[in-house]
Design a protein around this motif. Structure first.
Motif, PDB file in Angstrom:
ATOM      1  N   ASP A 494       0.798  -1.070  -0.036  1.00 41.01           N
ATOM      2  CA  ASP A 494       0.066   0.023   0.225  1.00 41.01           C
ATOM      3  C   ASP A 494       0.835   1.226   0.010  1.00 41.01           C
ATOM      4  N   CYS A 564       1.775  -8.598   7.498  1.00 40.04           N
ATOM      5  CA  CYS A 564       1.354  -7.235   7.807  1.00 40.04           C
ATOM      6  C   CYS A 564       2.075  -6.343   8.893  1.00 40.04           C
ATOM      7  N   HIS A 568       5.031  -3.515   7.294  1.00 37.34           N
ATOM      8  CA  HIS A 568       4.578  -1.979   7.674  1.00 37.34           C
ATOM      9  C   HIS A 568       5.978  -1.194   7.900  1.00 37.34           C
ATOM     10  N   SER A 579       4.331   5.979   4.908  1.00 31.82           N
ATOM     11  CA  SER A 579       3.888   4.720   5.678  1.00 31.82           C
ATOM     12  C   SER A 579       3.324   3.626   4.400  1.00 31.82           C
ATOM     13  N   SER A 581       2.449   0.023   4.126  1.00 31.23           N
ATOM     14  CA  SER A 581       1.781  -1.246   4.452  1.00 31.23           C
ATOM     15  C   SER A 581       1.497  -2.346   3.565  1.00 31.23           C
ATOM     16  N   SER A 583      -1.563  -5.361   1.993  1.00 34.51           N
ATOM     17  CA  SER A 583      -2.627  -5.971   1.838  1.00 34.51           C
ATOM     18  C   SER A 583      -2.436  -7.296   1.307  1.00 34.51           C
ATOM     19  N   LYS A 615      -7.296  -1.122   3.318  1.00 36.08           N
ATOM     20  CA  LYS A 615      -5.921  -1.847   3.177  1.00 36.08           C
ATOM     21  C   LYS A 615      -5.481  -2.270   4.306  1.00 36.08           C
ATOM     22  N   ASN A 616      -4.207  -2.600   4.274  1.00 34.05           N
ATOM     23  CA  ASN A 616      -3.440  -3.147   5.581  1.00 34.05           C
ATOM     24  C   ASN A 616      -4.052  -4.052   6.549  1.00 34.05           C
TER      25      ASN A 616
END
Length: 625
Positions: A494, A564, A568, A579, A581, A583, A615-616
C-alpha cells in the motif's frame, strides 16, 4: 655542381624516411595503447586485491561462526529455563578464537557471559531478531560498544532444541582484531579502503592506523570532501549497491582527483570500497610517455627494434605482475577420463589424469573398491544416476549418458561430471564390457544454471519472476495428489506509488528489496516466492499431507499476520515521511480453485476486498462474500 642521386640511393633514402615516419607513428600509437593498458591493468589489480580481502574476511568470519556453532552444541540438551543449569554450562565454556567475550542470550534478549555475568540486553537488535526468526547465524551490521565502551562487532549463532530456536550464543570481536585484517597499505601507501553496509554506514577503514573510523556515513564523507557537486557519485554508488553491482569512477576531492572502486564483499550486504589517488595512474602514464619521446630521437632502425623489444617486455612484465598479485585462479580446465568396465572381472581400467577424481595416479580399480571408497563422494541427490547406469547394463541398452555432482580431490568441493558409455562385446567373445568417458563439465553446467537463474529471477529482489512463478506453480498444482493442500498469497504494498513519486525511484527500489528480504524470512525455501512486478508479490505454500485443516489455517494466519507486521515500514527524507503497509489476499487449494488460474483469481478477489476495506490487512477468499 649538381649531385644526382642514383635510383638505388633514392630508394634507400625514401625507405629510411618511410621507416622513420612509420616508427614515429607507431610510437605514438604505442604510447596511447600503453596508457590504456596501464589504466586497465591498474583497475584489474584493484579489483583482484578487493577480491583477496573479501576472501580473507569471508574465511575469518566463517571460522568464527563455526566456533560459535561448536559452542552452541553444548546447550542443545540443557534446560534453558533452568537458570542454575544454564549458568553452570555457560561458566564451564572457555573462550575460543579471537572473541573478546562469549555469552548465551535467551529469547527475551537477556545475555549471560562465560564468567557468569549479565551483559547488555540485545532484544532490540536487528541481528538478534533475524537469528531467532530465521534460525540462521547473523553478523551485526554496524560497530557497537560493549560494557567497557570498547568498539566491537557481534556474531550470533542460534541454539536449536526440537527443531526450533530456543536461544542463541553470541561472540564479540574487538575492533582491533578486525582492523588487523585491514592493515596492509597498497599502491605505495597512497590508497585506503572502506567496508560499508548497504545503507552507507562505515564498518572498517584502514585510512588512519592511529584512529578508529566507524559508524559514520560514507556518503557524508564523500560530500564533505568533494571539491565540486558530489550528488552524481553518491547516487551512482547507492544505485549500484541496490543492484549488487561492482564499478569504479573518478571523483574530484578537495585534495586531489581520486578513483573509487567498489564491489560486494559477500558478508551481510557489505561492500568494499578502494580509494586510490588518480595521480598514481597518471604518474605511471607519464613515465611511459617520457621514454617514448626519448626514443623519437634515435636512428630509425634502432627505434624500430627497441620498440618491438620494449613492447614485448612491457606486455610480458604486465602479465607477470598480474599473475603475482592475483590471489587465486580457479581451475576450470576441462578434464576427461576414458574407462573400460570389464563385467566378468568386475574391474575398471582408466586412461587419463585420475588425480582429480580419485586422488591417486592408480589406473585399475575393482568395482567393490570403487563402491566402498568413492561412491560416498557422490552427492546424495545424484546417486540415482549410477543406479540408472546399472539398470542400463542389466537391460543391455546400448548407450548411457548422465550428469552428477562429485566431491573431487582438488579443492575437496563438488563439481559436475558427465558420464557416457556404450555397451560392447569383448573381442574374445567372453562377455560384455562398457567403454565410456567421465568428463568435468562443471563450468558448462554452472553457466547453464546461471543463465536459467537469470531468466527465472527478478533482477531487483532475486525472487522468482512472474513467468517462472506461473510455470512452477502450475506444475506443482498439476502434480498435486487429492489430499495435497496448498495456499496462494497475493501481496500488494500500500502507498508504494506515493514513495516512488515523492521520495524517488531509488527509495522505491530499496522498499521493494526490503520487502523481498522480509518475504524470504517469513516463508521457507520450499515455498515459491515471487515478485510479479511493481509492488505486487505472490507466494505458493505447500503443506505436508498429514497436517490437519486447523493446523494449516493456523500456519497461514500466522504468516499473514507476520506479513502485515513486518512489511509495515515508514520511508522518509528531510521533508516527507510515507507509511507503507501490506494488503494480502489468500486462497486455498483445492477448495478455492482446482488449477492455478482459478486459485489466483480467488486470491486476487480476496485482495480486492482488503483494498476496498481500507488496506493494511489480510483476508481469506469467501465464495459468496
Amino acid at each position: 655542381m649538381r649531385v644526382k642521386l642514383s635510383s638505388r640511393s633514392t630508394k634507400i633514402v625514401l625507405l629510411v624516411f618511410i621507416l622513420v615516419a612509420f616508427v614515429t607513428a607507431s610510437l605514438f600509437v604505442f604510447r596511447l595503447k600503453s596508457l590504456q593498458l596501464i589504466s586497465d591493468t591498474s583497475m584489474q589489480n584493484i579489483f583482484e586485491i578487493q577480491e583477496m580481502y573479501a576472501q580473507t574476511l569471508q574465511t575469518k568470519f566463517s571460522d568464527q561462526l563455526n566456533m560459535l556453532e561448536a559452542q552452541a552444541r553444548y546447550f542443545e540438551n540443557v534446560d534453558l529455563n533452568n537458570e542454575e543449569a544454564l549458568k553452570k554450562t555457560i561458566t564451564s565454556t572457555k573462550g575460543i578464537g579471537d572473541f573478546k567475550k562469549i555469552g548465551v542470550v535467551n529469547k527475551s534478549g537477556a545475555t549471560t557471559s562465560t564468567e557468569g555475568k549479565n551483559l547488555s540486553n540485545i532484544y532490540n537488535k536487528t541481528y538478534f531478531f533475524d537469528a531467532i526468526k530465521s534460525g540462521k547465524p547473523q553478523i551485526s551490521n554496524r560497530i557497537e560498544v560493549d560494557e567497557n565502551l570498547d568498539p566491537i562487532l557481534t556474531l550470533i549463532y542460534p541454539i536449536k532444541q526440537e527443531d526450533s530456536v530456543k536461544a542463541a550464543i553470541i561472540g564479540t570481536l574487538s575492533y582491533d582484531v578486525l582492523k588487523n585484517l585491514f592493515a596492509v597499505s597498497l599502491f605505495s601507501g597512497e590508497s585506503y579502503m572502506y567496508i560499508i553496509s548497504a545503507d552507507g554506514n562505515v564498518i572498517l577503514c584502514n585510512r588512519d592506523k592511529k584512529r578508529n573510523l566507524y559508524n559514520i556515513n560514507i556518503y557524508d564523507l564523500i560530500q564533505n570532501s568533494a571539491k565540486t557537486e558530489s550528488e552524481y557519485v553518491i547516487n551512482k554508488i547507492r544505485a549500484d549497491i541496490i543492484k549488487n553491482q561492482s564499478d569504479f569512477m573518478t571523483f574530484n576531492a578537495k585534495d586531489s582527483y581520486k578513483l573509487f572502486a567498489y564491489a560486494p564483499l559477500g558478508i551481510n550486504n557489505w561492500y568494499i570500497i578502494s580509494v586510490i589517488p588518480y595521480s598514481y595512474i597518471v604518474q605511471k602514464q607519464a613515465a611511459i610517455g617520457f621514454w617514448v619521446y626519448v626514443l623519437l630521437g634515435a636512428i630509425a632502425f634502432t627505434i624500430t627494434m627497441f620498440i618491438l623489444v620494449l613492447y614485448g617486455l612491457f606486455k610480458k612484465n604486465t602479465s607477470i605482475e598480474k599473475d603475482n598479485e592475483r590471489l587465486t585462479i580457479a581451475n576450470n580446465q576441462s578434464q576427461t577420463l576414458i574407462f573400460e568396465y570389464d563385467f566378468s572381472r568386475q574391474q575398471i581400467t582408466f586412461s587419463g589424469d585420475t588425480q582429480f577424481i580419485f586422488g591417486t595416479d592408480q589406473k585399475v580399480f575393482s568395482i567393490d573398491f570403487i563402491r566402498a571408497e568413492y561412491y560416498k563422494r557422490i552427492h546424495n541427490d545424484d546417486k540415482k544416476v549410477l543406479t540408472e547406469l546399472l539398470e542400463t547394463i542389466k537391460t543391455s541398452l546400448p548407450d548411457f549418458t548422465g550428469e552428477f555432482r562429485y566431491k573431487n580431490f582438488i579443492g575437496n568441493e563438488y563439481i559436475w561430471l558427465r558420464i557416457s558409455g556404450s555397451l560392447l562385446d569383448k573381442e574374445d567373445g567372453s562377455g560384455k564390457k562398457l567403454i565410456g568417458t567421465i568428463t568435468n563439465v562443471n563450468s558448462q553446467v554452472l553457466h547453464e544454471q546461471e543463465l536459467k537463474s537469470i531468466a527465472e529471477r527478478d533482477k531487483l529482489t532475486g525472487l522468482l519472476n512472474k513467468t517462472a512463478m506461473e510455470q512452477q506453480a502450475r506444475a506443482v498444482l498439476e502434480q498435486a495428489s487429492e489430499d495435497q493442500k496448498c495456499a496462494l498469497f497475493i501481496i500488494d504494498l500500500d502507498n508504494f506509488k506515493k514513495v516512488n513519486d515523492t521520495l524517488g525511484h531509488l527509495v522505491g527500489d530499496m522498499a521493494i528489496v526490503d520487502a523481498g528480504k522480509k518475504l524470504s524470512l517469513i516463508f521457507s525455501e520450499k515455498d515459491l516466492i515471487s515478485r510479479f512486478g511493481g509492488d505486487e508479490f505472490c507466494v505458493l505454500l505447500r503443506f505436508r499431507k498429514n497436517l490437519s485443516t486447523e493446523t494449516i489455517t493456523n500456519i497461514i494466519t500466522e504468516k499473514a499476520q507476520n506479513l502485515c507486521t513486518f512489511l509495515h515500514e515508514v520511508y522518509f527524507d528531510d521533508n516527507t515521511a510515507i507509511s507503507v503497509s501490506a494488503s494480502v489476499g489468500i486462497a486455498f487449494f483445492p477448495e478455492n480453485g482446482s488449477n492455478y488460474n482459478e486459485l489466483f483469481d480467488a486470491a486476487d478477489s480476496a485482495l480486492y476486498k482488503v483494498k476496498a476495506n481500507g488496506k493494511n490487512g489480510y483476508k481469506f477468499f469467501e465464495k459468496n462474500a
